[in-house]
Enzyme design. Structure first.
Site, mmCIF file in Angstrom:
data_model
loop_
_atom_site.group_PDB
_atom_site.id
_atom_site.type_symbol
_atom_site.label_atom_id
_atom_site.label_comp_id
_atom_site.label_asym_id
_atom_site.label_seq_id
_atom_site.Cartn_x
_atom_site.Cartn_y
_atom_site.Cartn_z
ATOM 1 N N TYR A 146 83.864 4.061 12.912
ATOM 2 C CA TYR A 146 82.761 4.925 12.592
ATOM 3 C C TYR A 146 82.410 5.588 13.915
ATOM 4 O O TYR A 146 82.352 5.220 14.884
ATOM 5 C CB TYR A 146 81.556 3.973 12.371
ATOM 6 C CG TYR A 146 81.238 4.457 10.651
ATOM 7 C CD1 TYR A 146 80.658 5.659 10.558
ATOM 8 C CD2 TYR A 146 81.601 3.479 9.721
ATOM 9 C CE1 TYR A 146 80.269 6.021 9.195
ATOM 10 C CE2 TYR A 146 81.087 3.958 8.435
ATOM 11 C CZ TYR A 146 80.538 5.092 8.065
ATOM 12 O OH TYR A 146 80.015 5.514 7.165
ATOM 13 N N GLU A 179 80.029 8.721 13.682
ATOM 14 C CA GLU A 179 78.887 9.526 13.647
ATOM 15 C C GLU A 179 78.221 9.912 14.869
ATOM 16 O O GLU A 179 78.127 9.486 15.787
ATOM 17 C CB GLU A 179 77.652 8.845 12.723
ATOM 18 C CG GLU A 179 77.680 8.519 11.431
ATOM 19 C CD GLU A 179 76.913 7.954 10.684
ATOM 20 O OE1 GLU A 179 76.135 7.057 11.308
ATOM 21 O OE2 GLU A 179 76.624 8.229 9.419
ATOM 22 N N ASP A 222 85.835 33.841 6.136
ATOM 23 C CA ASP A 222 86.552 32.388 5.612
ATOM 24 C C ASP A 222 87.909 32.670 5.538
ATOM 25 O O ASP A 222 88.635 33.289 4.598
ATOM 26 C CB ASP A 222 86.053 32.143 4.342
ATOM 27 C CG ASP A 222 86.556 30.832 3.578
ATOM 28 O OD1 ASP A 222 87.613 30.610 4.157
ATOM 29 O OD2 ASP A 222 85.979 30.599 2.364
ATOM 30 N N THR A 261 90.597 26.137 6.391
ATOM 31 C CA THR A 261 91.237 24.897 5.921
ATOM 32 C C THR A 261 92.460 24.590 6.914
ATOM 33 O O THR A 261 93.030 25.516 7.456
ATOM 34 C CB THR A 261 91.467 24.871 4.731
ATOM 35 O OG1 THR A 261 92.570 25.695 4.627
ATOM 36 C CG2 THR A 261 90.405 25.016 3.686
ATOM 37 N N LYS A 283 96.312 24.560 4.609
ATOM 38 C CA LYS A 283 96.988 25.705 3.512
ATOM 39 C C LYS A 283 98.062 26.066 4.332
ATOM 40 O O LYS A 283 99.000 25.420 4.946
ATOM 41 C CB LYS A 283 95.926 26.827 2.952
ATOM 42 C CG LYS A 283 95.037 25.953 2.305
ATOM 43 C CD LYS A 283 94.020 26.897 1.627
ATOM 44 C CE LYS A 283 93.082 26.253 0.819
ATOM 45 N NZ LYS A 283 91.782 26.933 0.171
ATOM 46 N N ARG A 323 94.743 17.500 5.257
ATOM 47 C CA ARG A 323 93.561 18.158 4.191
ATOM 48 C C ARG A 323 92.425 18.063 5.016
ATOM 49 O O ARG A 323 91.864 17.184 5.297
ATOM 50 C CB ARG A 323 93.591 17.508 3.138
ATOM 51 C CG ARG A 323 92.536 17.705 1.930
ATOM 52 C CD ARG A 323 93.072 17.241 0.572
ATOM 53 N NE ARG A 323 94.498 17.778 0.275
ATOM 54 C CZ ARG A 323 94.716 18.915 -0.093
ATOM 55 N NH1 ARG A 323 93.598 19.685 -0.525
ATOM 56 N NH2 ARG A 323 95.919 19.519 -0.298
HETATM 57 C C1 LIG Z 1 90.554 26.857 -0.456
HETATM 58 C C2 LIG Z 1 89.628 27.480 0.030
HETATM 59 C C3 LIG Z 1 88.010 26.944 0.200
HETATM 60 C C4 LIG Z 1 87.878 25.484 0.133
HETATM 61 O O1 LIG Z 1 88.919 24.528 0.810
HETATM 62 P P1 LIG Z 1 88.781 23.176 0.283
HETATM 63 O O2 LIG Z 1 89.429 22.251 1.318
HETATM 64 O O3 LIG Z 1 89.551 23.183 -1.098
HETATM 65 O O4 LIG Z 1 87.435 22.677 0.067
HETATM 66 C C5 LIG Z 1 87.453 27.746 0.898
HETATM 67 N N1 LIG Z 1 87.630 29.022 1.089
HETATM 68 C C6 LIG Z 1 88.440 29.852 0.669
HETATM 69 C C7 LIG Z 1 88.679 31.004 0.701
HETATM 70 C C8 LIG Z 1 89.655 28.999 0.250
HETATM 71 O O5 LIG Z 1 90.579 29.350 -0.476
#
Ligand SMILES: *Cc1c(COP(=O)(O)O)cnc(C)c1O
Length: 426
Positions: free
Chosen positions: A57, A59, A203, A229, A232, A238
């Site tokens: 933990y 935090e 994003d 993220t 991807k 993840r």
């Molecule tokens: C995949 C994605 C997210 C969210 O990611 P998660 O890990 O699935 O919560 C946010 N913004 C965009 C543009 C995405 O493609």
């Protein structure tokens, strides 16, 4: 009691669960993974994710934790933060978001008040759920207005971005998409944000690996905040990550914890550190270039099969097919199901101005990040396109797919995959 490390112990303890995991491994090894948001992480990422760091933990943040015993954990999180900053050239990094969605919500929570206006990409034209969907916290807590793509070339309509921005005066502009096959230039967004005094958030969830690998313009120098993220195109565990200017750092950190999350997942943060290091290697630049080259090859081959591609092609790892010209009766839902039976995994997706509902859809979304990790090259993209054309053509209208044909195609898929097994010795 001490936990033993002996190979096989846990399999004997819980054969029910581990047999399921084995079947998923088999699925990943023997079918073609074209989900644009997926990838195959390295064994080092898997090892860090499965490490004892899961027990702790922590935090708070390095040097400012609520519980004792975090002197080792602090090193893990500092390493991840420093690597993220170096990889993307950012002033600040928060590596704690559990996922991309949490990263986005933390940014809104940290920099906006409920009810503030935000300008983002329309969800049915490529934007993400967290960019103001009415069923998502973003859309319930903030007033989202949107821009889309042009009818003519299906690329971001910057005239519309500017018009809506001038009219609605959003406090924040969000760029980035979940189903957009073209480069997203951060500079015109920055100029529009500056004109109206808005914050600019990029994003980069999908394209983070392409940015790290130098094949997509880096949004960091043009943005107040960049979210991403790590699972991807970046090919890590993840999770999510927020990069920001030093000026936004305190608000972002406070929003992630204690604003939105409890204890961070330090085993995942360790795996993020592994991924940031991997993405900084020269070989990752080759990988990113091959992703894009494979996507171009796949797009070209799909067009030859008679599929119309939204925007006419791709600049990144992602392709959006408009199925209507291939087969007016064939829905995205049917096509996804038929291809699943053929061993080709992808997802149905809305296309710009889709006449069908989001559950049915007229399009398919594909990405080349995972197959490129598995070692496939341009010629294999041609083979995939031809298998897809046969599978979806097999059933005629409705795309039901002749069962015998699909079985034959699935066998060919297995032969192709046997040459590109991501995890041959797990
Ligand atoms: C995949 C994605 C997210 C969210 O990611 P998660 O890990 O699935 O919560 C946010 N913004 C965009 C543009 C995405 O493609």
């Amino acid at each position: 009691m001490t936990w033993s490390r002996r190979e096989g112990d846990w399999r004997d303890e819980d054969p029910e669960l581990f047999a399921i995991i084995d079947r998923e491994l088999e699925r990943q090894n023997t079918t073609i993974q074209l989900i644009a948001s997926e990838n195959f992480t390295s064994p080092a990422v898997l090892a860090a994710t499965g490490s004892v760091l899961t027990n702790k933990y922590s935090e708070g943040y390095p040097g400012k934790r609520y519980y004792g015993g975090n002197y080792v954990i602090d090193e893990v999180e500092n390493l991840a933060r420093e690597r993220a900053k170096a990889l993307f050239g950012a002033e600040h990094a928060n590596v704690q978001p559990h996922a991309g969605a949490n990263a986005n919500l933390a940014v809104y929570l940290g920099l906006l008040e409920p009810g503030d206006t935000v300008l983002g990409m329309r969800l049915d034209q490529g934007g993400h759920l967290t960019h103001g969907s009415p069923v998502n916290a973003s859309g319930r807590l903030y007033r989202f207005v949107s821009y889309g793509v042009t009818d003519s070339d299906e690329r971001i309509d910057f005239d519309q971005v500017r018009d809506v921005a001038r009219r609605e005066r959003p406090k924040m502009i969000v760029a980035g998409a979940t189903a957009y096959p073209r480069l997203i230039d951060p500079e015109p967004f920055r100029a529009i944000a500056d004109e109206i005094g808005a914050l600019f958030v990029f994003d980069a969830a999908h394209i983070a690996g392409l940015v790290a690998g130098g094949v997509h313009p880096d949004p960091v120098p043009h943005s107040d905040v960049v979210t991403l993220t790590t699972h991807k195109t970046l090919r890590g565990p993840r999770g999510g990550c927020i990069l920001s200017t030093a000026g936004c750092a305190a608000a972002i950190d406070k929003a992630v914890f204690p604003g939105l999350q409890g204890g961070p997942l330090e085993h995942v943060i360790a795996a993020k550190a592994v991924a940031f290091r991997e993405a900084g290697q020269p070989s990752f630049r080759d990988y990113a270039a091959q992703i894009v080259s494979n996507a171009r090859a796949l797009a070209g081959a799909l067009a030859e099969e008679g599929f119309r591609l939204v925007s006419g092609g791709t600049d990144n790892h992602l392709i959006l097919i408009d199925l209507r010209t291939f087969d007016a009766e064939l829905t995205g839902k049917q096509a996804q199901e038929t291809l699943d039976r053929a061993g080709i995994t992808l997802n149905k997706n809305q296309i710009p101005n889709d006449p069908r509902s989001p559950f049915v859809c007229s399009g398919l979304r594909l990405g080349t990040a995972a197959v490129t990790t598995a070692g496939m090259k341009e010629q294999d993209m041609g083979a995939i396109a031809s298998l897809m054309g046969r599978a979806l053509g097999a059933g005629g209208g409705g795309g039901g797919g002749d069962a015998r044909d699909l079985t034959a195609i699935r066998e060919e898929v297995a032969v192709l995959c046997s040459k590109f097994t991501p995890y041959s010795d797990l």
